[in-house]
Write a protein that holds these residues in place. Structure first.
Motif, PDB file in Angstrom:
ATOM      1  N   LEU A  23       0.805  -1.226   0.000  1.00  0.00           N
ATOM      2  CA  LEU A  23       0.000   0.000   0.000  1.00  0.00           C
ATOM      3  C   LEU A  23       0.835   1.271   0.000  1.00  0.00           C
ATOM      4  CD1 LEU A  23      -2.789  -0.981   2.522  1.00  0.00           C
ATOM      5  CD2 LEU A  23      -3.103  -0.329   0.136  1.00  0.00           C
ATOM      6  N   GLU A  24       2.161   1.086   0.187  1.00  0.00           N
ATOM      7  CA  GLU A  24       3.036   2.250   0.329  1.00  0.00           C
ATOM      8  C   GLU A  24       2.871   3.266  -0.805  1.00  0.00           C
ATOM      9  OE1 GLU A  24       7.066   0.914   0.881  1.00  0.00           O
ATOM     10  OE2 GLU A  24       6.725   0.850   3.061  1.00  0.00           O
ATOM     11  N   HIS A  25       2.859   2.729  -2.011  1.00  0.00           N
ATOM     12  CA  HIS A  25       2.781   3.584  -3.187  1.00  0.00           C
ATOM     13  C   HIS A  25       1.511   4.442  -3.148  1.00  0.00           C
ATOM     14  CE1 HIS A  25       3.645   4.843  -7.228  1.00  0.00           C
ATOM     15  NE2 HIS A  25       2.416   4.535  -7.591  1.00  0.00           N
ATOM     16  N   GLN A  26       0.415   3.765  -2.838  1.00  0.00           N
ATOM     17  CA  GLN A  26      -0.879   4.448  -2.762  1.00  0.00           C
ATOM     18  C   GLN A  26      -0.859   5.527  -1.667  1.00  0.00           C
ATOM     19  OE1 GLN A  26      -4.010   1.600  -2.272  1.00  0.00           O
ATOM     20  NE2 GLN A  26      -5.598   3.146  -2.475  1.00  0.00           N
ATOM     21  N   MET A  27      -0.240   5.208  -0.539  1.00  0.00           N
ATOM     22  CA  MET A  27      -0.201   6.176   0.568  1.00  0.00           C
ATOM     23  C   MET A  27       0.669   7.375   0.214  1.00  0.00           C
ATOM     24  SD  MET A  27      -0.402   4.268   4.149  1.00  0.00           S
ATOM     25  CE  MET A  27      -0.432   2.549   4.310  1.00  0.00           C
ATOM     26  N   ASP A  28       1.844   7.103  -0.373  1.00  0.00           N
ATOM     27  CA  ASP A  28       2.723   8.203  -0.786  1.00  0.00           C
ATOM     28  C   ASP A  28       1.975   9.158  -1.702  1.00  0.00           C
ATOM     29  OD1 ASP A  28       4.733   7.194   0.674  1.00  0.00           O
ATOM     30  OD2 ASP A  28       5.852   6.319  -1.009  1.00  0.00           O
ATOM     31  N   GLY A  29       1.288   8.578  -2.679  1.00  0.00           N
ATOM     32  CA  GLY A  29       0.574   9.370  -3.675  1.00  0.00           C
ATOM     33  C   GLY A  29      -0.490  10.251  -3.036  1.00  0.00           C
ATOM     34  N   ARG A  30      -1.026   9.819  -1.928  1.00  0.00           N
ATOM     35  CA  ARG A  30      -2.093  10.597  -1.286  1.00  0.00           C
ATOM     36  C   ARG A  30      -1.595  11.390  -0.089  1.00  0.00           C
ATOM     37  NH1 ARG A  30      -7.407   7.403  -0.604  1.00  0.00           N
ATOM     38  NH2 ARG A  30      -7.615   6.114  -2.424  1.00  0.00           N
ATOM     39  N   LEU A  31      -0.288  11.442   0.068  1.00  0.00           N
ATOM     40  CA  LEU A  31       0.321  12.173   1.189  1.00  0.00           C
ATOM     41  C   LEU A  31      -0.197  11.670   2.539  1.00  0.00           C
ATOM     42  CD1 LEU A  31       0.204  15.791  -0.283  1.00  0.00           C
ATOM     43  CD2 LEU A  31       2.122  14.171  -0.316  1.00  0.00           C
ATOM     44  N   ILE A  32      -0.273  10.365   2.646  1.00  0.00           N
ATOM     45  CA  ILE A  32      -0.666   9.762   3.921  1.00  0.00           C
ATOM     46  C   ILE A  32       0.600   9.257   4.613  1.00  0.00           C
ATOM     47  CG2 ILE A  32      -1.952   7.895   5.043  1.00  0.00           C
ATOM     48  CD1 ILE A  32      -3.948   8.027   2.721  1.00  0.00           C
ATOM     49  N   ALA A  33       0.839   9.752   5.816  1.00  0.00           N
ATOM     50  CA  ALA A  33       2.046   9.342   6.546  1.00  0.00           C
ATOM     51  C   ALA A  33       1.780   8.011   7.242  1.00  0.00           C
ATOM     52  CB  ALA A  33       2.416  10.399   7.571  1.00  0.00           C
ATOM     53  N   LEU A  34       2.683   7.075   7.033  1.00  0.00           N
ATOM     54  CA  LEU A  34       2.555   5.770   7.681  1.00  0.00           C
ATOM     55  C   LEU A  34       3.496   5.701   8.875  1.00  0.00           C
ATOM     56  CD1 LEU A  34       1.688   2.779   7.801  1.00  0.00           C
ATOM     57  CD2 LEU A  34       3.530   2.305   6.178  1.00  0.00           C
ATOM     58  N   GLN A  35       2.939   5.437  10.034  1.00  0.00           N
ATOM     59  CA  GLN A  35       3.788   5.292  11.224  1.00  0.00           C
ATOM     60  C   GLN A  35       3.697   3.874  11.741  1.00  0.00           C
ATOM     61  OE1 GLN A  35       2.033   8.517  13.300  1.00  0.00           O
ATOM     62  NE2 GLN A  35       3.191   9.927  12.004  1.00  0.00           N
ATOM     63  N   ARG A  36       4.862   3.334  12.066  1.00  0.00           N
ATOM     64  CA  ARG A  36       4.902   1.984  12.612  1.00  0.00           C
ATOM     65  C   ARG A  36       5.452   2.049  14.027  1.00  0.00           C
ATOM     66  NH1 ARG A  36       6.450  -1.135   7.168  1.00  0.00           N
ATOM     67  NH2 ARG A  36       6.894   0.984   6.544  1.00  0.00           N
ATOM     68  N   ASP A  37       4.764   1.443  14.947  1.00  0.00           N
ATOM     69  CA  ASP A  37       5.227   1.438  16.319  1.00  0.00           C
ATOM     70  C   ASP A  37       5.099   0.000  16.835  1.00  0.00           C
ATOM     71  OD1 ASP A  37       6.031   2.186  18.777  1.00  0.00           O
ATOM     72  OD2 ASP A  37       4.291   3.429  19.258  1.00  0.00           O
ATOM     73  N   TYR A  38       6.102  -0.811  16.467  1.00  0.00           N
ATOM     74  CA  TYR A  38       6.063  -2.229  16.844  1.00  0.00           C
ATOM     75  C   TYR A  38       6.701  -2.398  18.220  1.00  0.00           C
ATOM     76  CZ  TYR A  38       5.163  -3.158  11.844  1.00  0.00           C
ATOM     77  OH  TYR A  38       4.644  -3.197  10.573  1.00  0.00           O
ATOM     78  N   ARG A  39       5.865  -2.522  19.232  1.00  0.00           N
ATOM     79  CA  ARG A  39       6.388  -2.625  20.597  1.00  0.00           C
ATOM     80  C   ARG A  39       6.343  -4.053  21.138  1.00  0.00           C
ATOM     81  NH1 ARG A  39       2.707   1.582  23.463  1.00  0.00           N
ATOM     82  NH2 ARG A  39       2.206   2.649  21.518  1.00  0.00           N
ATOM     83  N   ALA A  40       5.655  -4.930  20.411  1.00  0.00           N
ATOM     84  CA  ALA A  40       5.508  -6.302  20.926  1.00  0.00           C
ATOM     85  C   ALA A  40       6.871  -6.970  21.061  1.00  0.00           C
ATOM     86  CB  ALA A  40       4.615  -7.107  19.992  1.00  0.00           C
ATOM     87  N   VAL A  41       7.123  -7.586  22.206  1.00  0.00           N
ATOM     88  CA  VAL A  41       8.417  -8.252  22.399  1.00  0.00           C
ATOM     89  C   VAL A  41       8.461  -9.561  21.635  1.00  0.00           C
ATOM     90  CG1 VAL A  41       9.263  -7.234  24.534  1.00  0.00           C
ATOM     91  CG2 VAL A  41       7.498  -9.000  24.641  1.00  0.00           C
ATOM     92  N   SER A  42       7.312 -10.199  21.505  1.00  0.00           N
ATOM     93  CA  SER A  42       7.266 -11.417  20.706  1.00  0.00           C
ATOM     94  C   SER A  42       6.096 -11.304  19.746  1.00  0.00           C
ATOM     95  CB  SER A  42       7.093 -12.630  21.602  1.00  0.00           C
ATOM     96  OG  SER A  42       6.649 -13.710  20.825  1.00  0.00           O
ATOM     97  N   ASP A  43       6.361 -11.504  18.460  1.00  0.00           N
ATOM     98  CA  ASP A  43       5.301 -11.277  17.471  1.00  0.00           C
ATOM     99  C   ASP A  43       4.831 -12.575  16.814  1.00  0.00           C
ATOM    100  OD1 ASP A  43       7.585 -11.827  16.025  1.00  0.00           O
ATOM    101  OD2 ASP A  43       7.067 -10.455  14.393  1.00  0.00           O
ATOM    102  N   ALA A  44       5.159 -13.717  17.422  1.00  0.00           N
ATOM    103  CA  ALA A  44       4.786 -15.000  16.814  1.00  0.00           C
ATOM    104  C   ALA A  44       3.346 -15.374  17.154  1.00  0.00           C
ATOM    105  CB  ALA A  44       5.739 -16.090  17.273  1.00  0.00           C
ATOM    106  N   VAL A  45       2.574 -15.674  16.111  1.00  0.00           N
ATOM    107  CA  VAL A  45       1.238 -16.218  16.328  1.00  0.00           C
ATOM    108  C   VAL A  45       1.099 -17.478  15.478  1.00  0.00           C
ATOM    109  CG1 VAL A  45       0.098 -14.020  16.885  1.00  0.00           C
ATOM    110  CG2 VAL A  45       0.211 -14.774  14.520  1.00  0.00           C
ATOM    111  N   HIS A  46       0.193 -18.349  15.888  1.00  0.00           N
ATOM    112  CA  HIS A  46      -0.051 -19.563  15.138  1.00  0.00           C
ATOM    113  C   HIS A  46      -1.249 -19.280  14.242  1.00  0.00           C
ATOM    114  CE1 HIS A  46       0.007 -23.787  14.283  1.00  0.00           C
ATOM    115  NE2 HIS A  46      -1.265 -23.906  14.617  1.00  0.00           N
ATOM    116  N   GLY A  47      -1.019 -19.255  12.928  1.00  0.00           N
ATOM    117  CA  GLY A  47      -2.151 -18.895  12.096  1.00  0.00           C
ATOM    118  C   GLY A  47      -1.920 -19.142  10.614  1.00  0.00           C
ATOM    119  N   ASP A  48      -2.906 -18.754   9.834  1.00  0.00           N
ATOM    120  CA  ASP A  48      -2.826 -18.883   8.381  1.00  0.00           C
ATOM    121  C   ASP A  48      -2.366 -17.538   7.824  1.00  0.00           C
ATOM    122  OD1 ASP A  48      -3.603 -18.586   5.616  1.00  0.00           O
ATOM    123  OD2 ASP A  48      -4.798 -20.395   5.834  1.00  0.00           O
TER     124      ASP A  48
END
Ligand code: ATP
Ligand code: MG
Length: 245
Positions: A116-141
Motif C-alpha cells: 500500500l506504500e505507493h498508494q499512501m505516498d501518492g495521497r500524502l498519507i504518513a505511515l507510522q509503525r510502532d512495533y512494541r511487541a516483544v514477541s510477534d509470533a502467532v499460530h495462524g494462516d
C-alpha cells in the motif's frame, strides 16, 4: 469505470440459514451464516459466470451482424461489469483451505503495508509503525491474516482520503498480541458502529461491504477478537487481539 451500485447485490444476504434444531449462540450463528454465504455465493457466482459466457457470445453475434450496434455495446459493457463484480465476490467469499503455521506478525504487517506504500505516498498519507511487541509470533494462516490486515489498512487509507496518517502499533498484553490500526479519517457515526461487521454493509459507492466481515471471520478463526474505538471527527482505531504462540 464501474458506475453501478454494488449494494444491489444486497439481496444475497437473504440466504436462509439452515434450520437448526437447537439454537446456536449468536457468534456461532454468524460464522455459520458467513460460511453458508461463502458456499452459496461461490456456486451462484459460478452459475452466473456460465450464463454470462452464453450471453456475451450471443451479443457478439448480433453486433457482428450489425444489428443495433449501440445497444449491443451497452449490453457488452454491462456484462463486463457484472463479470468483474462476480469475480470479486468469488474472491471474497469462496471458502479457502487453512494452513496454520508460525506467523511473524511484524514481517506480515510490513509485507502487507509495502503493498500500500505507493498508494499512501501518492495521497500524502504518513505511515507510522510502532512495533512494541516483544514477541510477534502467532499460530495462524498467513494468507488469511494478511487478508484481514489488508482490509483494515485499505479501510484506513480510504477513510483518510489524502493528507493524514495511518499508525500501526503492536504490543504484547499477557498471552495476546495486540495489533492496532489507527487512522486520522472522519471517524464512524454512532449508528453505524454496530453494523460495520455485517456482510454487505457499506457506506461507499463502490464498496462491497465484505472487508470487515471477512476480517472478523479470520480473526475469530484464530481465536482472536476485534474491537473498534471511534468518534466522529476523531479518527478510528481497529484493534485485533490474537493469542500468541
Ligand atoms: N477506518 C474507517 N473509518 C471510517 N469508516 C470505516 C472505517 N472502516 C470501515 N468503515 C465503515 O465500515 C463500512 C464497512 O467496511 P467494510 O470494509 O466491511 O466494507 P467497505 O470498505 O465499504 O467495502 P469493501 O471493504 O468490501 O471494499 C465502510 O463502508 C465504512 O462506512
Ligand atoms: Mg473495506
Amino acid at each position: 469505470m464501474s458506475h453501478g451500485e454494488p449494494q444491489t447485490i444486497t439481496g444475497s444476504t437473504a440466504v436462509n440459514p439452515p434450520v437448526a434444531s437447537t439454537p446456536l449462540p449468536e457468534n456461532l450463528r454468524r460464522l455459520d451464516r458467513l460460511a453458508n454465504l461463502g458456499l452459496v455465493s461461490a456456486s451462484v457466482a459460478h452459475e452466473i459466470k456460465n450464463g454470462l459466457v452464453a450471453i456475451s457470445t450471443f451479443v457478439e453475434l448480433l453486433a457482428a451482424k450489425g444489428e443495433d450496434k449501440e445497444m449491443a455495446d451497452v449490453v457488452s459493457r454491462e456484462l463486463v461489469r457484472i463479470n468483474s463484480l462476480v469475480t470479486q465476490m468469488l474472491r471474497y467469499s469462496a471458502p479457502q483451505p487453512r494452513a496454520f503455521a508460525t506467523v511473524r506478525a511484524h514481517e506480515l504487517l510490513d509485507h502487507s503495508l509495502r503493498l500500500l506504500e505507493h498508494q499512501m505516498d501518492g495521497r500524502l498519507i504518513a505511515l507510522q509503525r510502532d512495533y512494541r511487541a516483544v514477541s510477534d509470533a502467532v499460530h495462524g494462516d498467513e494468507s488469511q491474516l494478511q487478508q484481514a490486515f489488508m482490509n483494515l489498512f485499505l479501510n484506513a487509507v480510504e477513510a483518510v482520503g489524502s493528507n493524514g496518517a495511518v499508525t500501526v502499533t503492536t504490543e504484547t498484553v499477557g498471552a495476546h498480541l495486540k495489533i492496532s490500526v489507527r487512522d486520522s479519517g472522519p471517524g464512524i457515526a454512532q449508528e453505524n458502529l454496530a453494523r460495520l461487521f455485517e456482510p454487505f454493509f457499506t457506506t461507499k459507492k463502490n464498496g462491497t461491504g465484505l472487508g470487515l466481515a471477512i476480517c472478523r471471520r479470520v480473526v475469530e478463526e484464530h481465536r482472536g477478537t476485534i474491537e473498534i474505538h471511534s468518534e466522529p471527527g476523531n479518527g478510528s482505531v481497529f484493534i485485533i487481539s490474537l493469542p500468541r504462540e
